[in-house]
Write an enzyme that holds these catalytic residues in place. Structure first.
Site, PDB file in Angstrom:
ATOM      1  N   SER A 100       0.766  -1.164   0.066  1.00  7.27           N
ATOM      2  CA  SER A 100       0.014  -0.019  -0.186  1.00  7.27           C
ATOM      3  C   SER A 100       0.961   1.229   0.189  1.00  7.27           C
ATOM      4  CB  SER A 100      -0.705  -0.153   1.189  1.00  7.27           C
ATOM      5  OG  SER A 100      -2.012   0.809   1.138  1.00  7.27           O
ATOM      6  N   ASP A 136      -9.840  -5.025  -4.570  1.00 12.31           N
ATOM      7  CA  ASP A 136      -9.363  -4.248  -3.851  1.00 12.31           C
ATOM      8  C   ASP A 136     -10.290  -2.797  -3.801  1.00 12.31           C
ATOM      9  OD1 ASP A 136      -7.747  -2.206  -2.355  1.00 12.31           O
ATOM     10  OD2 ASP A 136      -5.955  -3.041  -2.757  1.00 12.31           O
ATOM     11  N   HIS A 140      -7.729  -5.601   0.175  1.00 12.77           N
ATOM     12  CA  HIS A 140      -6.534  -4.864   0.086  1.00 12.77           C
ATOM     13  C   HIS A 140      -5.397  -5.411   1.026  1.00 12.77           C
ATOM     14  CE1 HIS A 140      -4.333  -1.120  -0.170  1.00 12.77           C
ATOM     15  NE2 HIS A 140      -4.086  -1.050   1.158  1.00 12.77           N
TER      16      HIS A 140
END
Length: 317
Positions: free
Chosen positions: A182, A254, A282
């Site tokens: 991320s 996601d 995610h």
């Protein structure tokens, strides 16, 4: 009659100006909040480290790496000083050595939430593949010292981790793979742009830039984001410079960062692979993919690091 009409129009005009002024004040106030408090909308650190490698049965060394406010301090210590300099802060983390033979060294850069404790189970997957793993918190996260994080600061922290591996532990850069999840993916890309001699890069569930992430919010489209945004994290601009093996990983479901952003990064990177995991979100890509995730990472690592010579191996798409 005429005077009454004029009075009424004047009242309407005054109310309109008052209402318009109120809206302008609210609008400017929101702009001020977006400008001054945007780091609070990006970083979500937690001070509570709920698990250590010992909880997973892993041998490890606890680390405290000093970092100065303006320049990176390249030395390390086993614990923070009893009387630290006001200009010196310490990053906290763990060195988890591989069980011989070692595949390589993996620098794990976590995302914008929680801390290293919440990332330990995933880091253990890389250890399972034979990596020695360096897992550390940025300043403001977990037990690391320092104020609330911002973009330039987390780049400095990643640089400190890199120098610990290369200078203190004397690990050749072409034995190091940098992994980022991320927001950590953006930090990893920035680090790779400054150290292109590393063996490879794994970017998991990351984005093209913070500007593109902001564009996903319908409400923020009404504000001058290009003037207000100071935390750029422009991975798309940096990824074009890289000539190293890169593996992009993303879950197709996601909801936080669209998988199309990894597709865009992949298309911009001259040497990269894209691994999309069906129905994964995610934070559950590895769980959804199961052994396929490990096999993909292992194959990438074998291509990026030539175990017989320790020389980084450059491959095409």
């Amino acid at each position: 009659m005429l005077r009454s009409s004029i009075t009424g129009m004047s009242l309407i005009l005054k109310l309109s100006l008052l209402f318009g002024g109120l809206l302008s004040t609210v609008y400017l106030a929101i702009c001020g909040v977006l400008y001054l408090r945007q780091t609070r909308m990006i970083f979500f650190p937690s001070p509570y480290v709920e698990v250590t490698p010992a909880g997973l049965g892993l041998d490890y060394e606890e680390l405290w790496l000093p970092v100065a406010a303006d320049t990176v301090n390249l030395t390390s210590s086993s614990s923070p000083s009893s009387s630290p300099s006001p200009s010196l802060q310490h990053l906290h983390g763990w060195w988890i050595p591989a069980i011989a033979p070692e595949t390589g060294v993996l620098l794990y850069l976590h995302g914008n939430g929680f801390n290293i404790g919440a990332n330990l189970s995933h880091a253990a997957r890389f250890h399972q593949l034979g990596f020695s793993v360096l897992l550390m918190d940025y300043r403001g996260y977990g037990r690391s010292e320092g104020e609330f994080p911002h973009e330039a600061q987390v780049y400095e922290d990643a640089e400190t981790m890199w120098h610990y591996l290369v200078e203190t532990r004397q690990i050749s850069p072409d034995r190091i793979i940098v992994y980022g999840h991320s927001l950590g993916g953006a930090i990893a890309i920035d680090l790779a742009a400054r150290h292109p001699q590393l063996a490879g890069l794994i970017v998991d569930g990351s984005f093209t830039s913070m500007r593109h992430m902001v564009a996903l919010s319908p409400m923020l489209r009404f504000f001058p984001i290009d003037w207000l945004l100071t935390q750029q994290f422009n991975s798309l601009e940096k990824i074009r410079m890289l000539q190293i093996p890169i593996l992009f990983i993303h879950g197709t479901a996601d909801a936080k960062v669209p998988a199309s952003m990894s597709q865009t990064l992949h298309e911009a990177a001259p040497q990269s692979q894209l691994y999309l995991v069906p129905d994964a979100g995610h934070n559950d890509v590895a769980e959804r993919a199961g052994t396929t995730y490990l096999e993909t990472v292992q194959q990438f690592a074998q291509q990026a690091i030539r175990s017989d010579t320790g020389i980084g191996h450059r491959t095409g798409r």
